[in-house]
Design an enzyme around this catalytic site. Sequence first.
Site, PDB file in Angstrom:
ATOM      1  N   LYS A  90       0.603  -1.217   0.023  1.00 52.04           N
ATOM      2  CA  LYS A  90      -0.219   0.049  -0.195  1.00 52.04           C
ATOM      3  C   LYS A  90       0.739   1.371   0.041  1.00 52.04           C
ATOM      4  O   LYS A  90       1.797   1.260   0.713  1.00 52.04           O
ATOM      5  CB  LYS A  90      -0.774   0.001   1.191  1.00 52.04           C
ATOM      6  CG  LYS A  90      -1.954  -1.153   1.399  1.00 52.04           C
ATOM      7  CD  LYS A  90      -3.149  -0.745   2.079  1.00 52.04           C
ATOM      8  CE  LYS A  90      -3.767  -1.515   3.025  1.00 52.04           C
ATOM      9  NZ  LYS A  90      -3.732  -1.152   4.405  1.00 52.04           N
ATOM     10  N   GLY A 113      10.873  -6.606   8.002  1.00 53.61           N
ATOM     11  CA  GLY A 113       9.686  -7.269   7.802  1.00 53.61           C
ATOM     12  C   GLY A 113       9.809  -7.773   6.498  1.00 53.61           C
ATOM     13  O   GLY A 113      10.805  -8.790   6.077  1.00 53.61           O
ATOM     14  N   GLY A 152       8.642  -2.107  11.203  1.00 54.17           N
ATOM     15  CA  GLY A 152       7.864  -0.947  11.484  1.00 54.17           C
ATOM     16  C   GLY A 152       8.843   0.005  11.926  1.00 54.17           C
ATOM     17  O   GLY A 152       8.797   1.174  11.522  1.00 54.17           O
TER      18      GLY A 152
HETATM   19  P1  AMP Z   1       4.179  -4.423   3.079  1.00 56.25           P
HETATM   20  O1  AMP Z   1       3.893  -5.236   4.065  1.00 56.25           O
HETATM   21  O2  AMP Z   1       3.447  -3.192   2.772  1.00 56.25           O
HETATM   22  O3  AMP Z   1       5.739  -4.375   2.684  1.00 56.25           O
HETATM   23  O4  AMP Z   1       3.622  -5.342   1.802  1.00 56.25           O
HETATM   24  C1  AMP Z   1       4.004  -6.613   1.660  1.00 56.25           C
HETATM   25  C2  AMP Z   1       3.183  -7.513   0.849  1.00 56.25           C
HETATM   26  O5  AMP Z   1       2.704  -6.794  -0.360  1.00 56.25           O
HETATM   27  C3  AMP Z   1       3.484  -8.822   0.580  1.00 56.25           C
HETATM   28  O6  AMP Z   1       2.870  -9.784   1.149  1.00 56.25           O
HETATM   29  C4  AMP Z   1       3.320  -8.985  -1.164  1.00 56.25           C
HETATM   30  O7  AMP Z   1       2.716 -10.060  -1.378  1.00 56.25           O
HETATM   31  C5  AMP Z   1       2.216  -7.657  -1.294  1.00 56.25           C
HETATM   32  N1  AMP Z   1       2.152  -7.251  -2.489  1.00 56.25           N
HETATM   33  C6  AMP Z   1       3.369  -6.625  -3.261  1.00 56.25           C
HETATM   34  N2  AMP Z   1       2.897  -6.592  -4.548  1.00 56.25           N
HETATM   35  C7  AMP Z   1       1.611  -6.818  -4.664  1.00 56.25           C
HETATM   36  C8  AMP Z   1       0.669  -6.837  -5.824  1.00 56.25           C
HETATM   37  N3  AMP Z   1       1.153  -6.182  -6.968  1.00 56.25           N
HETATM   38  N4  AMP Z   1      -0.488  -6.826  -5.417  1.00 56.25           N
HETATM   39  C9  AMP Z   1      -0.952  -7.389  -4.244  1.00 56.25           C
HETATM   40  N5  AMP Z   1      -0.129  -7.504  -3.196  1.00 56.25           N
HETATM   41  C10 AMP Z   1       1.254  -7.378  -3.404  1.00 56.25           C
END
Ligand code: AMP
Length: 392
Positions: free
Chosen positions: A197, A349, A372
């Site tokens: 996100k 993370g 975090g």
């Molecule tokens: P974050 O915790 O924000 O670093 O997000 C990591 C998560 O984002 C991982 O579990 C990935 O599977 C997910 N992610 C990365 N790229 C995508 C994408 N294109 N669509 C959906 N989820 C994603």
Amino acid sequence: MGFNKKTIEDIEVRGKRVLVRCDFNVPLKDGVITDENRLNGALPTIKYLIDNGAKVILCSHIGKDASKTLEPVSKRLSEMLNKEVVFARDEEVVGANARAAVEKMNDGDVVLLENTRCRKEETKNVEEFSKELASLADIFVNDAFGTAHRAHCSTVGVTDYVDTAVCGYLIQKELKFLGDAVNNPVRPFVAILGGAKVSDKIAVINNLLDKVDTLIIGGGMAYTFLKAQGYEIGTSLVEEDRLDYALEMIQKAKDKGVKFLLPVDHRVATEFKDVEPVVTEDQNIPAGHMGLDIGPKTEELYADAIKDAKTVVWNGPMGVFEFENFNKGTIAVAKAMADADATTVIGGGDSAAAVNILGFGDKMTHISTGGGASLEFLEGKELPGIVALNNK
Ligand code: AMP
């Protein structure tokens, strides 16, 4: 921003009861620890305290609540230290059992308390539990970088009730690598942000745009930036309420002369599953498809930007790396970083997990133990668990 906190080397620890807040929040599968990065990170401080004749009382949380026990950590730590780590099984954390275990300690002994989240006061930073923790010790050492962004009893509250509160080697190391990278980088400085996100990384993007030469965006957050510029993104992840922000950031990059790289092609699928990917021709994603990874042209573009960098900081995977069909972009970035003649720092993370799972762990300069916490650091925020320690 100099580091002005007292460390374990600034104080006398011999014969003292030293309560060390570690980050033993490790992943467990069937009772076995599946990633030891955080345990390895904690060893230098623990060894120093043992070697210098302290009574070493370790504490940490594991998991979000009271449902997990630190017992497997005490067993593994005993092996790693080649010395018994007495586990003070105690639902109260600082109850009769823990007190008895601490009473019995000789200089150089090690006791591990139970999961601090067994006490619901822990995350509310309530006085009573903070005082109980402090009552076990003469000195408090914080070495839990992964929880340094949280003001809990065992990270912040306890410091109000001990005379001496200092930091350990892991926190110093984390602040050195993250701090030097962000505040004093050898240039070119490239930051790579991915993950699900935009909203999670708004402050990071904004802060890093003031510091980097190139900002690379991948993962689910990229589609919001593409949609904001009018590209088709099919059924990909998007945050409609962040479209304006995305445009603002693109403009800020232009104004600052920062290269802002977005995917130029994608690996897509019609559903969120580990299926054979379709590679798009360009930035646009066909109707009914969702982007799950960056495409091969993007891999090249990003690897090229990383190749000449002297400092690289990475937080967040380039795609759904948990799916084998969609881990290629994340692998490409990890490989480019491993090959670069640069200081390479991985925020904790998911990116740390990805780098380790994909086998590039030992090729990086530093892998942070805090997801975090490293994000908040990259946002430019002060970490309460560090602010609370004694100044030099
Ligand atoms: P974050 O915790 O924000 O670093 O997000 C990591 C998560 O984002 C991982 O579990 C990935 O599977 C997910 N992610 C990365 N790229 C995508 C994408 N294109 N669509 C959906 N989820 C994603």
